[in-house]
Write an enzyme that holds these catalytic residues in place. Structure first.
Site, PDB file in Angstrom:
ATOM      1  CG  HIS A 111      -1.847   1.043   1.358  1.00 36.53           C
ATOM      2  ND1 HIS A 111      -1.851   2.145   1.613  1.00 36.53           N
ATOM      3  CD2 HIS A 111      -3.256   0.912   0.982  1.00 36.53           C
ATOM      4  CE1 HIS A 111      -2.870   2.774   1.548  1.00 36.53           C
ATOM      5  NE2 HIS A 111      -3.879   2.097   1.498  1.00 36.53           N
ATOM      6  CG  ASP A 161      -0.182  -2.601   6.142  1.00 41.46           C
ATOM      7  OD1 ASP A 161      -1.058  -2.636   6.645  1.00 41.46           O
ATOM      8  OD2 ASP A 161      -0.387  -2.067   4.622  1.00 41.46           O
ATOM      9  CD  GLN A 199      -7.160  -5.132   3.792  1.00 42.62           C
ATOM     10  OE1 GLN A 199      -8.090  -5.826   4.143  1.00 42.62           O
ATOM     11  NE2 GLN A 199      -7.468  -3.800   3.437  1.00 42.62           N
ATOM     12  CE  LYS A 217      -7.571  -0.357   5.467  1.00 44.90           C
ATOM     13  NZ  LYS A 217      -8.653  -0.208   4.474  1.00 44.90           N
ATOM     14  CB  CYS A 255      -3.943   2.941  -1.619  1.00 46.69           C
ATOM     15  SG  CYS A 255      -4.922   4.324  -1.281  1.00 46.69           S
TER      16      CYS A 255
END
Length: 430
Positions: free
Chosen positions: A134, A212, A215, A238, A381
């Site tokens: 991202h 990261d 997700q 999220k 992104c």
């Protein structure tokens, strides 16, 4: 039009229907049709438990935190710190002092870049990223490299372009590698990083590891004590929480070694006219009045998901993600779905970025919206990744715990109608 495939009925898929009543926003129509919300990778909807927590904050104890001795301030402070503890429990942190409350994952990455990175990355040092990151995990390191003269290396995709190439990753490691910063689960490919291997290899060369987890934290059990990372970041919006807040988790010894990034109230021990001393982590990194209600809402979301059970969430998403993928690839040979197939060694997220040959992703998404189906379109992104895939954009359908197999069926039929509409408009196959 072919009749839809029968809706599967594994026990896991009953969860979506059972949870829908907890999410009042889902009970509405768009363009006169029931809403089918499949843009969860961008932002999730919020259960009543989170909405109620936000309401209680503003109606019962709205006050600043850490700064007052009156009853409302004491209550707000307690709830704010309880939220930190709930997030810590949600990710398996050994102490809530390892959880820094930030605006979002982007701010968390920038915090690490501007503190640990500024102090430890020098000219000629190497930072390993990937082509699948991202933008939030690319741009901060680009800025740091421009300031310091560091070198950025990027892990490429496997030959089938379904996931990151671990052989290539290993070849990039060297004694000059100071940091590895990679996505845990790709927001386009849906592939899951082999974190154990990455952590082992990073440690072998003495590099720090940032993941990261935007997700992954919402969709699977994440235990930071066994993950092998030095830092992880995630955004509240999220995982069923409010927007404008997120967290940075870091190993406490690492956080303790980092200087403050922003100065102001809250992050100090003592302030004099010409110098200051700083509070220990996490307060050292939380200058100024925080997003109090939002942090409390984030804690409520973490608690709600933990009580639901992340193993249960993950089992459901494996089922519905497989159903989404299989129904989508069966629509037409013109449909390309990116990322690994279901059943990959580390699994596949319940999202599907796709393109229809001859159609633009935005046109597809616009017509789907007219049918009440919300999906994403664009580069998500992740422009460098789309260049690697050879496309300017993709559409993306992403499911979460409140979606149902029947909604996937609705999406698929709307997609078939969309393809037919454009084919008819062009006098045949577009």
């Amino acid at each position: 039009m072919a009749s839809p495939l029968p809706t599967p009925v594994p026990a896991q898929l009953a969860l979506g229907a059972a949870l829908r009543a907890e999410f009042p926003i889902l009970d509405q129509k768009v363009n006169g049709l029931p809403l089918v919300y499949l843009d969860n990778a961008a932002t999730s909807q919020k259960p009543r438990a989170v909405l109620d927590a936000l309401s209680r904050c503003y109606t019962e104890y709205n006050a600043n935190v850490h700064r007052g001795v009156h009853a409302l301030s004491a209550k707000a402070t307690n709830e704010y710190e309880e939220a930190r503890a709930k997030v810590a429990a949600f990710i398996g942190a050994s102490t809530s002092r390892e959880v820094v409350i930030v605006r979002n994952a982007t701010e968390g990455i920038n915090l690490v870049s501007n503190t640990w990175g500024a102090a430890n990355i020098k000219q000629g040092d190497e930072i390993i990223l990937s082509v699948a990151e991202h933008h939030a995990n690319l741009v901060p390191w680009q800025l740091l490299a421009a300031r310091t003269g560091a070198v950025l290396r990027h892990v490429r995709l496997t030959p089938d372009k379904s996931q990151l190439d671990m052989d290539h990753f290993r070849s990039l490691l060297s004694p000059r590698t100071r940091l590895v910063s990679l996505v845990h689960v790709s927001n386009v490919l849906g592939c899951v990083l082999d974190t154990a291997y990455v952590a082992e290899q990073a440690r072998r060369v003495g590099a720090k590891l940032l993941l990261d987890c935007c997700q992954s934290v919402p969709h699977m059990p994440v235990d930071v004590c066994s993950l092998g990372a030095d830092w992880i970041v995630a955004s509240s919006h999220k995982f069923c929480g409010p927007s404008g807040v997120g967290f940075l988790w870091g190993r406490y010894d690492v956080l303790e070694s980092m200087e403050p990034w922003m100065g102001g109230g809250e992050m100090i021990a003592d302030v004099f006219l010409d110098q200051s001393t700083y509070a220990p982590p996490p307060m050292r990194f939380e200058a100024g009045t925080p997003a109090i209600a939002e942090a409390i809402g984030m804690g409520a979301a973490a608690e709600w998901l933990q009580q639901l059970g992340m193993d249960r969430v993950h089992a459901f998403e494996e089922e519905i993600g497989t159903y989404l993928y299989e129904r989508l690839v069966a629509v037409s040979p013109r449909v390309t779905v990116y990322g690994p197939r279901p059943g990959a060694p580390r699994g596949r997220a319940s999202l599907a970025a796709f393109n229809v040959e001859g159609l633009h992703a935005t046109d597809v998404s616009t017509l789907l919206d007219m049918a009440g189906v919300a999906v994403r379109s664009g580069h998500h992104c992740a422009q460098p990744l789309h260049r690697e895939l050879g496309v300017p954009a993709s559409a993306r359908a992403s499911a979460y715990i409140y979606n149902t197999a029947a909604e996937i069926d609705t999406f698929i039929e709307a997609l078939k109608d969309t393809i037919k509409f454009f084919d008819d408009a062009h006098g045949g196959v577009a």
